[in-house]
Design an enzyme around this catalytic site. Structure first.
Site, mmCIF file in Angstrom:
data_model
loop_
_atom_site.group_PDB
_atom_site.id
_atom_site.type_symbol
_atom_site.label_atom_id
_atom_site.label_comp_id
_atom_site.label_asym_id
_atom_site.label_seq_id
_atom_site.Cartn_x
_atom_site.Cartn_y
_atom_site.Cartn_z
ATOM 1 N N ASP A 183 5.263 -13.318 -4.748
ATOM 2 C CA ASP A 183 4.587 -12.036 -4.592
ATOM 3 C C ASP A 183 3.757 -11.750 -5.848
ATOM 4 O O ASP A 183 4.317 -11.553 -6.925
ATOM 5 C CB ASP A 183 5.623 -10.930 -4.376
ATOM 6 C CG ASP A 183 5.003 -9.600 -4.002
ATOM 7 O OD1 ASP A 183 3.756 -9.495 -3.988
ATOM 8 O OD2 ASP A 183 5.758 -8.648 -3.723
ATOM 9 N N HIS A 185 1.936 -9.067 -6.011
ATOM 10 C CA HIS A 185 2.144 -7.618 -6.115
ATOM 11 C C HIS A 185 0.898 -6.867 -6.567
ATOM 12 O O HIS A 185 0.981 -5.794 -7.168
ATOM 13 C CB HIS A 185 3.308 -7.331 -7.077
ATOM 14 C CG HIS A 185 4.121 -6.127 -6.710
ATOM 15 N ND1 HIS A 185 3.960 -4.895 -7.308
ATOM 16 C CD2 HIS A 185 5.102 -5.952 -5.797
ATOM 17 C CE1 HIS A 185 4.803 -4.025 -6.791
ATOM 18 N NE2 HIS A 185 5.513 -4.644 -5.867
ATOM 19 N N GLU A 209 1.918 -13.583 -1.548
ATOM 20 C CA GLU A 209 1.760 -12.202 -1.075
ATOM 21 C C GLU A 209 0.860 -11.408 -2.019
ATOM 22 O O GLU A 209 1.000 -11.502 -3.239
ATOM 23 C CB GLU A 209 3.137 -11.549 -0.995
ATOM 24 C CG GLU A 209 3.150 -10.135 -0.491
ATOM 25 C CD GLU A 209 4.556 -9.620 -0.267
ATOM 26 O OE1 GLU A 209 4.739 -8.393 -0.352
ATOM 27 O OE2 GLU A 209 5.466 -10.429 -0.006
ATOM 28 N N GLU A 235 1.008 -4.870 3.206
ATOM 29 C CA GLU A 235 2.022 -3.841 3.003
ATOM 30 C C GLU A 235 1.408 -2.490 2.632
ATOM 31 O O GLU A 235 2.053 -1.458 2.806
ATOM 32 C CB GLU A 235 3.023 -4.268 1.931
ATOM 33 C CG GLU A 235 2.475 -4.312 0.515
ATOM 34 C CD GLU A 235 3.515 -4.791 -0.486
ATOM 35 O OE1 GLU A 235 3.774 -4.058 -1.455
ATOM 36 O OE2 GLU A 235 4.055 -5.901 -0.300
ATOM 37 N N ASP A 257 4.289 -2.553 7.302
ATOM 38 C CA ASP A 257 5.603 -1.963 7.065
ATOM 39 C C ASP A 257 5.870 -0.938 8.151
ATOM 40 O O ASP A 257 5.075 -0.023 8.364
ATOM 41 C CB ASP A 257 5.624 -1.298 5.689
ATOM 42 C CG ASP A 257 7.002 -0.833 5.263
ATOM 43 O OD1 ASP A 257 7.676 -0.169 6.072
ATOM 44 O OD2 ASP A 257 7.390 -1.110 4.113
ATOM 45 N N HIS A 284 6.854 -6.130 5.940
ATOM 46 C CA HIS A 284 7.309 -5.602 4.654
ATOM 47 C C HIS A 284 8.471 -4.644 4.904
ATOM 48 O O HIS A 284 8.428 -3.826 5.806
ATOM 49 C CB HIS A 284 6.128 -4.854 4.016
ATOM 50 C CG HIS A 284 6.388 -4.271 2.669
ATOM 51 N ND1 HIS A 284 6.532 -2.910 2.471
ATOM 52 C CD2 HIS A 284 6.494 -4.841 1.441
ATOM 53 C CE1 HIS A 284 6.702 -2.680 1.182
ATOM 54 N NE2 HIS A 284 6.682 -3.831 0.540
#
Length: 381
Positions: A183, A185, A209, A235, A257, A284
């Site tokens: 990830d 992020h 990700e 996400e 999500d 997510h």
């Protein structure tokens, strides 16, 4: 049947639960929250309840249309998350009314078990190799790690090498029969992603990700064309409209999500859109038990599902964890890294209302960390 009350509960460590009661004694639960903005979403749910109280809870699609489009201003994380939790609760009521799990109401299950992955490391990952081996030994076949802490727009060779070394250590620890997710992020600029992706290819991540921030999705196509690593994102997208650009960008995995992107109703539609683009789904879900239960109902029903995130034992869950708010945690316990198909009605879990009420007396004011670079400027968390 009519909705008679809608109550929200701020519960540690950072969640918001919604209880929807009906005049026939059927209660539905949802999880409407934006992490770090729980009170704001709570206010949005209260505003939306002005419309819903007195309405038939089984008109799920009609209510979704009204809640998302009945106001002049639409979209965004707060409104979409408020609607998402309400939508989950209405599906829970529908399943309990008909005596069937939500996945049965979505057309029936297409798989008997759902593959899960486990988080390792935290926001500044360390000792990830040992943590990864622990999760594999516990039965998981896939782990996810943050690739780095904060990075500058174009960071040093040393910092670049540290990211690669951590990924290499995890791959060595888990072997070639298990999967690794990295990830980024949103901490990696497009320039740093171009530098890092070729260096990570030998370690065959299942996917990377958030290789770029959501506002830079236009750059994703070029990145996807330049790497063999599947790229995942979504996400921080909240609707089918948001996903339209992503799905045409060369992304391999969509990550809506269920507590942010309009709930079960909208994520099911996003999954259908993704399927038409040959994109798989890895929803997510670093949240609580209601969001996870809703995610699993979808995972059993959507054909292009890949793997499911879950947050049991995640580094954010200090003091309270996912299973603490359930009468029986068995539906959210995993065997050999998988969730097994269940046939309990609604979302398939029984929320421990007394535990929720006790926790709500404590509440929380969780906020995400604010990071800074060495020069004092804001860093992406």
């Amino acid at each position: 049947m009519k909705i008679v009350s809608m109550d929200t509960f701020l519960v540690p460590p950072r969640w918001l639960f919604l209880r929807v009661r009906t005049d026939e004694g059927i209660t539905g639960w949802g999880e409407p929250v934006v992490e770090g903005r729980a009170e704001t979403v709570r206010a949005a749910v209260a505003e939306l309840s002005d419309y819903l109280i007195g309405e038939d809870p089984l008109r799920i699609e009609h209510h979704w249309q009204v809640l998302t489009k009945g106001g002049f201003y639409r979209g965004g994380p707060v409104l979409s998350s408020a609607v998402a939790g309400i939508d989950q609760a209405l599906w829970d009521i529908a399943g309990k009314t008909y005596g069937r799990p939500v996945h049965a109401l979505l057309g029936g299950h297409v798989r008997d078990r759902v593959r899960m992955y486990a988080w390792i490391g935290g926001d500044r990952p360390a000792d990830v190799a040992a943590l990864a081996r622990e999760q594999i030994d516990a039965g998981f076949t896939a782990v996810k790690m943050n690739g780095s802490g904060e990075l500058t727009h174009i960071d040093t060779p040393r910092r670049t090498g540290e990211v690669v070394e951590r990924v290499a250590a995890v791959r060595d620890a888990i072997g070639p029969d298990n999967d690794l997710v990295v990830d980024f992020h949103g901490r990696v600029s497009t320039a740093m992603a171009r530098r890092l992706l070729p260096l990570l290819e030998p370690y065959l991540p299942l996917f990377i990700e958030e290789a770029v921030l959501p506002e830079h999705t236009a750059h994703l196509a070029a990145l996807a064309a330049a790497t063999a690593i599947p790229l995942a994102a979504g996400e921080r997208l909240y609707s089918r409209g948001d996903f339209r650009t992503l799905l045409a960008s060369g992304a391999a995995v969509a990550q809506p999500d269920v507590s942010h992107a309009g709930g079960i109703s909208e994520v099911r539609r996003i999954a259908a859109m993704a399927e038409s683009h040959d994109v798989s789904m890895a929803p997510h879900c670093p949240l609580g038990p209601i969001a996870l239960a809703a995610s699993l109902q979808l995972a059993f029903a959507i054909p292009n599902f890949l793997i499911q995130e879950q947050s049991v034992g995640i580094h954010y869950n200090i003091g309270n964890d996912v299973l603490d708010y359930l009468v029986d945690p068995a539906p959210l316990r995993f065997r050999h890294g998988h969730a097994e198909l269940g046939n309990a009605p609604g979302l398939g879990i029984e929320v421990d209302e007394q535990a929720v009420l006790r926790a709500a007396e404590v509440g929380h004011r969780w906020r995400n960390p604010i990071w800074h670079h060495a020069d004092g400027s804001l860093a992406e968390w």
